[in-house]
Each structure stands twice: as structure tokens, then as C-alpha cells.
Design an enzyme around this catalytic site. Sequence first.
Site, PDB file in Angstrom:
ATOM      1  N   LYS A  71      -8.925   4.722 -19.668  1.00  0.00           N
ATOM      2  CA  LYS A  71      -9.246   5.055 -21.026  1.00  0.00           C
ATOM      3  C   LYS A  71      -8.037   4.941 -22.006  1.00  0.00           C
ATOM      4  O   LYS A  71      -7.705   3.666 -22.336  1.00  0.00           O
ATOM      5  CB  LYS A  71      -9.609   6.648 -21.362  1.00  0.00           C
ATOM      6  CG  LYS A  71     -10.574   6.820 -20.170  1.00  0.00           C
ATOM      7  CD  LYS A  71     -11.975   6.186 -20.377  1.00  0.00           C
ATOM      8  CE  LYS A  71     -12.766   6.466 -18.900  1.00  0.00           C
ATOM      9  NZ  LYS A  71     -13.292   7.805 -18.370  1.00  0.00           N
ATOM     10  N   TYR A 102     -16.227  15.900 -17.324  1.00  0.00           N
ATOM     11  CA  TYR A 102     -16.643  14.229 -16.949  1.00  0.00           C
ATOM     12  C   TYR A 102     -17.667  14.325 -15.967  1.00  0.00           C
ATOM     13  O   TYR A 102     -17.599  14.871 -14.892  1.00  0.00           O
ATOM     14  CB  TYR A 102     -15.680  13.668 -16.749  1.00  0.00           C
ATOM     15  CG  TYR A 102     -15.887  12.000 -16.176  1.00  0.00           C
ATOM     16  CD1 TYR A 102     -16.395  11.230 -17.383  1.00  0.00           C
ATOM     17  CD2 TYR A 102     -15.722  11.489 -15.076  1.00  0.00           C
ATOM     18  CE1 TYR A 102     -16.835   9.787 -16.986  1.00  0.00           C
ATOM     19  CE2 TYR A 102     -15.937  10.260 -14.721  1.00  0.00           C
ATOM     20  CZ  TYR A 102     -16.586   9.567 -15.849  1.00  0.00           C
ATOM     21  OH  TYR A 102     -17.089   8.215 -15.442  1.00  0.00           O
ATOM     22  N   ASP A 136      -7.461  17.758 -16.777  1.00  0.00           N
ATOM     23  CA  ASP A 136      -7.988  16.618 -17.088  1.00  0.00           C
ATOM     24  C   ASP A 136      -7.724  16.492 -18.372  1.00  0.00           C
ATOM     25  O   ASP A 136      -8.676  17.037 -19.263  1.00  0.00           O
ATOM     26  CB  ASP A 136      -9.431  16.252 -16.301  1.00  0.00           C
ATOM     27  CG  ASP A 136      -9.699  14.797 -16.687  1.00  0.00           C
ATOM     28  OD1 ASP A 136      -9.052  14.017 -17.640  1.00  0.00           O
ATOM     29  OD2 ASP A 136     -10.749  14.456 -16.161  1.00  0.00           O
ATOM     30  N   ARG A 181       0.812  -1.215   0.016  1.00  0.00           N
ATOM     31  CA  ARG A 181      -0.039   0.052   0.175  1.00  0.00           C
ATOM     32  C   ARG A 181       1.051   1.216   0.096  1.00  0.00           C
ATOM     33  O   ARG A 181       0.419   2.270  -0.393  1.00  0.00           O
ATOM     34  CB  ARG A 181      -0.980   0.005   1.019  1.00  0.00           C
ATOM     35  CG  ARG A 181      -1.880   1.141   1.018  1.00  0.00           C
ATOM     36  CD  ARG A 181      -3.153   1.112   2.094  1.00  0.00           C
ATOM     37  NE  ARG A 181      -3.018   0.513   3.333  1.00  0.00           N
ATOM     38  CZ  ARG A 181      -2.158   0.980   4.433  1.00  0.00           C
ATOM     39  NH1 ARG A 181      -2.015   2.352   4.243  1.00  0.00           N
ATOM     40  NH2 ARG A 181      -2.226   0.547   5.474  1.00  0.00           N
TER      41      ARG A 181
END
Length: 394
Positions: free
Chosen positions: A206, A116, A181, A63
Site C-alpha cells: 500500500k 482487513y 497493523d 532465501r
Amino acid sequence: MRHSFDTLAIHAGREDLPELGVHALPLDLSTTNPMSDPEQGGESLGSMAMGAKPGDGGSVYARLHNPTVARFESALARLEGAEESVAFGSGMAALTALLMAAKQRGGHMVAVRPMYGSADHLIASGLLGMEVSWSAPDEISSHIRPDTSLIYVETPANPTLKLLDVEAVVKQAKGIPVAVDATFATPVLLRPIAHGATLVLHSATKFLGGHGDVIAGVIATNGEWATLLRQMRVVTGALLHPLGGYLLHRGLSTLPIRVRAAQEVARILAKRLAEHPAIEKVFYPELPGCDPEGLVGRQMKGPGSLLSFEMKGGYPAACELLRSVKLATPAVSLGSVDTLIQHPASMTHRVVAPEAKLAAGITDSLVRLSVGLEDPEDLWADLAGALDRAAAAR
Ligand SMILES: *Cc1c(COP(=O)(O)O)cnc(C)c1O
């Protein structure tokens, strides 16, 4: 030696592979790591918890750090011209970490719509304690307050393909960090840091992954922000699985050719769609009227492979089109090797406030197409046939 972007896409983050005696990327699935020295291990853990990279005490626990993910991060940073990058379990996890990090520096942000749908939803919700002022692209400076810690924009915007001049945004930001973005553009077409942005966010789900099999997010930025973002990732556990890191890194090697090839197919389809009688209007940066500031060529290397269009006949016609396509897949997401088609108002942007949707032009007639790498003639046959059926159903 300085290499071109296309060469870097293939070789970045692989510099030490010959030394390791391997050719493919190593995939390290360890959740925990043996510590050679407990004292050093403890120190390394302590500094990684604050966002540092592993010290002499090693990775300690996955982690905190994973070498496979770190390799992808170093490669992506090179492609973005950034000092570092930090990968997350999704694009939304990346945005969450960004908002939490910004909150440490001030509880107010300025954002530009459209973006988005889920990003709009998260920012508008105030769930992470950040107050937002929504701004027109040329009114950003008038919204800045003493506690403004972040300017957040998206270009090309999802789903209207509206382009934003990053340099003009940075100029208005008065030194406040600008996050872009750039999921639709990828570093192949746009490198926001070269235009003055401090942070670049990608839904790596994407184009970077490119094959529809990884959910991931990544932010490229300077060392200071990267440290903050890693700290958020460690604390909240928003990490990317190493297999995702491996697949993304592998995806980078074909990113330039995938993006350019899909763009060529999209160019053909955009022109033909614009002439089809069942269609009211097509939004694609290269079509007349879609790029009034002339950003393609100046800021972006090309128009990309996303387009959207308004159907005559509104929602029923859009639904009929989605039901009728056979080669294109009716599905959300984008940037895959195959063509995806969806209806933003009822799907990706369903969660956006109705008045914001309307103001941004996300109407019931709007359909978004993510053009893949199929033969353009096959795609056109599919789309034209489905459009005819949609028109006949009216
Ligand atoms: C999909 C997407 C996101 C969110 O990314 P996830 O990986 O789905 O969490 C953010 N921004 C844009 C532009 C997107 O298309």
C-alpha cells in the site's frame, strides 16, 4: 547525529553508499553467493536458518538473506523507531509468519474487529493452529488466558476507519505482545512502538510502495521477535524479491510527502462528501463523531487519506457509483499515488463472516475511497458526477 523523520525517510539505509561509490540503491539479484570459506559458509547458513543475520560466512543463499531487502528493512526499522524489521512477499505472508511465531509461545490470541478482510479470514480460519478470541477494544484483558501469546489489532481499521487507542490496548495486554497493523497510518502518522506495541505490521503493498507495483509486507519489532520472524521466513520461503525491496526503499523517500499531500486532498473530499445528498454518512477520522477518543493529534499525526461512506440506495447505488467514476479507479488496494474506490462488503471483506461484517458496520451501502495525489477539484468533479448518476439510477 539525530535527524528528523522526513530526513531519515530519504537517508536511512543509505549510510554506506558514498563508501561504495554509488548514489542510487544497489540492487542485488543473486540467488546464491560465492563462499570464501566453506566452513564459515556452513556456519552462516546454520545460524541464518534459525533466524540470525548472516555471519562471517556471508549471505550464502537468497532465501536466507538478501542485502537489498536488508537495506530496506534497516530503513523501515529506523522510521518505526524499532530495533529491526523483517520483510515478506506480501502483507499476508507477514501475518502468517507472525501467527506461526506466536504459536511457538502459546496457541491463543486475542484480536479486535474490524480489520482487513483477508487478515480476519486467516485468523478466523484457525488454519495456522492459533485459536482466536474476538474482543471489543475495552474487553481485551478479560479474554487473556495462560496460553495467550499475541494481541492483534488494526488502526485505523479497514474499511470503517475506526481508531484504536494503542496505549489503552497495551495496558490491557498485561505484558503480552501487542501487534498493530498500521498499514493505513504508515509511520508518518502513527508509530505504534512509541505507544508500547511490540510489533507493527504493514502491507507494504500500500503506502510504503505507494505506486501500485509491489506486493510486500513488513513487520517492525525488537531483535527477539525479528529473529523468530526471519526464521519463519527462511523455513517457509515467504521472502520478498530484491526488486520489491529496492522499490519499497525508493518509495520510503517520498513517503512523508505522499502521505501528507494525499491527506490534504482527502480532507477536502471528506467534507464535501459529507454534504452530498446521495450520501448517508462519511467515515473519516477528522469528521465530527469519527474520533470520539480524540486520537488524531494525541496518537496519530493526522487523519490520513482513506475514507469510507455509506450511500443512500445500498448496493445498487454503490455499484452504479463504481461503474460511473472515470478518474478514480474501481479497484481494491490502497495507498497508491492515484485514487482507488471499492465496495468492501463484496470485495476486500467478502471473506469475513456475515455477522462479523454487520457488527463492524461493513454494510452493502459502504464504499471505501483511497484518495490519491490528483487535484482535489478534478477528483470532486468525477465523484460528484458519478454520485449524481448513482442517485438518478435509484
Ligand atoms: C492489504 C492489507 C493487508 C494484506 O496485505 P497484502 O500485501 O495484500 O498481502 C493487511 N492489512 C491491511 C490493513 C491491508 O490493507
